[in-house]
Design an enzyme around this catalytic site. Sequence first.
Site, PDB file in Angstrom:
ATOM      1  N   ILE A 288       0.830  -1.205   0.000  1.00 44.74           N
ATOM      2  CA  ILE A 288       0.000   0.000   0.000  1.00 44.74           C
ATOM      3  C   ILE A 288       0.863   1.252   0.000  1.00 44.74           C
ATOM      4  O   ILE A 288       0.645   2.179  -0.773  1.00 44.74           O
ATOM      5  CB  ILE A 288      -0.939   0.021   1.223  1.00 44.74           C
ATOM      6  CG1 ILE A 288      -1.830  -1.225   1.229  1.00 44.74           C
ATOM      7  CG2 ILE A 288      -1.785   1.283   1.219  1.00 44.74           C
ATOM      8  CD1 ILE A 288      -2.756  -1.325   0.063  1.00 44.74           C
ATOM      9  N   ILE A 338       8.993   2.963  13.282  1.00 46.95           N
ATOM     10  CA  ILE A 338       8.028   3.842  13.947  1.00 46.95           C
ATOM     11  C   ILE A 338       7.976   3.581  15.448  1.00 46.95           C
ATOM     12  O   ILE A 338       7.483   4.421  16.211  1.00 46.95           O
ATOM     13  CB  ILE A 338       6.618   3.718  13.336  1.00 46.95           C
ATOM     14  CG1 ILE A 338       6.085   2.289  13.464  1.00 46.95           C
ATOM     15  CG2 ILE A 338       6.614   4.178  11.897  1.00 46.95           C
ATOM     16  CD1 ILE A 338       4.625   2.152  13.062  1.00 46.95           C
ATOM     17  N   LYS A 363      -0.019  -6.582  10.140  1.00 44.62           N
ATOM     18  CA  LYS A 363      -1.404  -6.792   9.701  1.00 44.62           C
ATOM     19  C   LYS A 363      -1.807  -8.265   9.593  1.00 44.62           C
ATOM     20  O   LYS A 363      -2.975  -8.564   9.361  1.00 44.62           O
ATOM     21  CB  LYS A 363      -1.612  -6.135   8.343  1.00 44.62           C
ATOM     22  CG  LYS A 363      -0.717  -6.706   7.247  1.00 44.62           C
ATOM     23  CD  LYS A 363      -0.950  -6.017   5.923  1.00 44.62           C
ATOM     24  CE  LYS A 363      -0.099  -6.648   4.819  1.00 44.62           C
ATOM     25  NZ  LYS A 363      -0.315  -6.023   3.513  1.00 44.62           N
ATOM     26  N   LYS A 405     -10.983  -5.048  10.127  1.00 45.63           N
ATOM     27  CA  LYS A 405     -10.863  -5.916  11.304  1.00 45.63           C
ATOM     28  C   LYS A 405     -10.903  -5.104  12.603  1.00 45.63           C
ATOM     29  O   LYS A 405     -10.952  -5.680  13.694  1.00 45.63           O
ATOM     30  CB  LYS A 405      -9.591  -6.746  11.212  1.00 45.63           C
ATOM     31  CG  LYS A 405      -9.650  -7.741  10.059  1.00 45.63           C
ATOM     32  CD  LYS A 405      -8.332  -8.433   9.824  1.00 45.63           C
ATOM     33  CE  LYS A 405      -8.450  -9.429   8.656  1.00 45.63           C
ATOM     34  NZ  LYS A 405      -8.822  -8.779   7.391  1.00 45.63           N
ATOM     35  N   LYS A 417      -5.599  -2.124  15.838  1.00 42.85           N
ATOM     36  CA  LYS A 417      -5.980  -1.135  14.835  1.00 42.85           C
ATOM     37  C   LYS A 417      -7.101  -0.225  15.349  1.00 42.85           C
ATOM     38  O   LYS A 417      -7.127   0.978  15.080  1.00 42.85           O
ATOM     39  CB  LYS A 417      -6.414  -1.836  13.543  1.00 42.85           C
ATOM     40  CG  LYS A 417      -5.266  -2.235  12.644  1.00 42.85           C
ATOM     41  CD  LYS A 417      -4.535  -1.015  12.143  1.00 42.85           C
ATOM     42  CE  LYS A 417      -3.538  -1.316  11.064  1.00 42.85           C
ATOM     43  NZ  LYS A 417      -2.828  -0.104  10.611  1.00 42.85           N
ATOM     44  N   LEU A 444      -6.207  -7.114  -2.651  1.00 41.51           N
ATOM     45  CA  LEU A 444      -5.764  -8.159  -3.576  1.00 41.51           C
ATOM     46  C   LEU A 444      -4.304  -7.962  -3.955  1.00 41.51           C
ATOM     47  O   LEU A 444      -3.909  -6.885  -4.398  1.00 41.51           O
ATOM     48  CB  LEU A 444      -6.615  -8.140  -4.851  1.00 41.51           C
ATOM     49  CG  LEU A 444      -8.069  -8.591  -4.703  1.00 41.51           C
ATOM     50  CD1 LEU A 444      -8.823  -8.306  -5.989  1.00 41.51           C
ATOM     51  CD2 LEU A 444      -8.147 -10.067  -4.365  1.00 41.51           C
TER      52      LEU A 444
END
Length: 612
Positions: A288, A338, A363, A405, A417, A444
């Site tokens: 991403i 981070i 994740k 989620k 999250k 995907l």
Amino acid sequence: MTYQKRLSCLAALDSAIVLFSIYIGYFLLHPYIDIYNAGTLAVSSISLLISHHLFAALYRLYQKAWEYASVHELIAIVKAVTLSVLVTAIVQLVAFQDIYVRVLLITWMLHILLIGGSRFSWRLYRNHFIARDKEKKRALIVGAGSGGSMVVRQLLSHTDADFRPVALVDDDHNKQRLQIHGITVAGQTADIPRLVKQWKIDHIIIAIPSLKRSEIQHIYKQCAKTSAKVQIMPLIEDVITGRVSVSQFREVQVEDLLGRDPVELNIESIAEYAAGRTILVTGAGGSIGSEICRQISTFQPRKIILVGHGENSIYQIDLELRNRCKGSIEIIPIIGDIQDRERMFHVMEEYRPDVVYHAAAHKHVPLMEHNPQEAVKNNIFGTKNLAEAASAAGVNKFVLISSDKAVNPTNVMGATKRLAEMIIQQLDKESETRFVAVRFGNVLGSRGSVIPLFKKQIQAGGPVTVTHPDMTRYFMTIPEASRLVIQAGALAKGGEIFVLDMGEPVKIVDLAKNLIKLSGFSIEEVGIKFSGIRPGEKMYEELLNKNEIHPNQVFPKIHVGKAAQVEPEVLWEFIDTLPSKSNRMLKKELIEIANAKDGLQRLMKEVSGLLI
């Protein structure tokens, strides 16, 4: 045949046709006309011959590829012949003070018939004899519109094409039983399974460029009932611009079968807040994060700061962006974690970005179930570190990438999250920085997603492992996920949780079946094995719970969730029970809870569940 030889042959052929036509016209009418003598015939023949070659050159009759001849070529022939006959009529009028109309009329008709016939006969011979000498796959064309017509014509006219169209299907009732380039519209899309069997079809080509994903999905369901391979014609704009040929069919992709059209961007609003600005992306080497970098680079920011702890992945996206931007954007690669609070504050202070996209996270649900302490450190404290550093540096907008989620979390990853969302929502109240979250489903092709796993299992011969036959998930593509994140930055007013309208959820087993079929195998060849639900997994995912649903869309296909806010003292009190990464060590109490995984999950679910 060389160009010169081809030109000479066509000119000689036309000369013979011109002379033959006028002489036949003369002999047919000779008993009825006395003035039309040898001298008249000779002058008329020379005039017609010269004028024909002049107009043939003007309309480039000798340069056309007659194996692809169509109506346009026929019109060119008619124009050249008509004008040459008119010139001959003028010559007769000047030379003999008379025009022999009947002779010229017969000459004109024979001229068109013979020249047109000589050209089109080559196309017919090529299509019906030479082209059929080669063994070709029998193709069914879906779509009898302009796209289908282009595909049929291209396949019929190219001897080197691998396919021979034998039938078309179209849902337009008015097109049934019609013929397109000699190929019959034999039925509708619902008839595909029957027609494949009846016509012994090897290949199905979807030739409707304007199809929406939901329509592709509907057609593919019919195609999947057959053993024929399915492909799609390229986009019309790609054909027109010459980037691809009409016959360069692409494979049907899994994303084509999502049943939902992709999200489009509001270019103006994004350009307004991105152009000329400094953009920081965490997790920039991930699926991403790297796509966000690619897409945001098109809006010409001043700087893109790539933050990630994976040296190789940051190197790869850094190299790609430098090649793509050619120096127009300053690319700054930062290797950092981070979880390192001091490092994050230093990076924010040094570069003072205008916008931060926070894509770095753990994740993977089953892995985080086994390593809950790492999920806490990365997803909660990492987000807290970065968000507080952004606030201190005066960042304008901070976009957190969350997950479906986080709704009613039943696993460590989802709970962390949700807590990350709570943190940025609370900081939005306390800071000048506008903090927002973006929530979407499975992506995907991203790292750790189900598609790469399925592909490896198919390549290995199977079986494909699916947890449960009723397991469903929402899916989107990497570009779509990145677009949503970028668009959220433009829409952000502060405190929102943006959610993509992802259409209907998809059964994982159906996804597996489609992928097997798209890979050219049958379900029986590869097989599907059900492995059972893994720890922490839900049977069905949600994007918003019943208390969060907001009916209005703030942008096409984008909702804003009405997630409840937590009292700050409750949130920070709970956070204080977790280890502070700035201390570089884990508290004894956290380690004990982390090792007792159920205890940590229970505690986190209890707190996050109260607030959702």
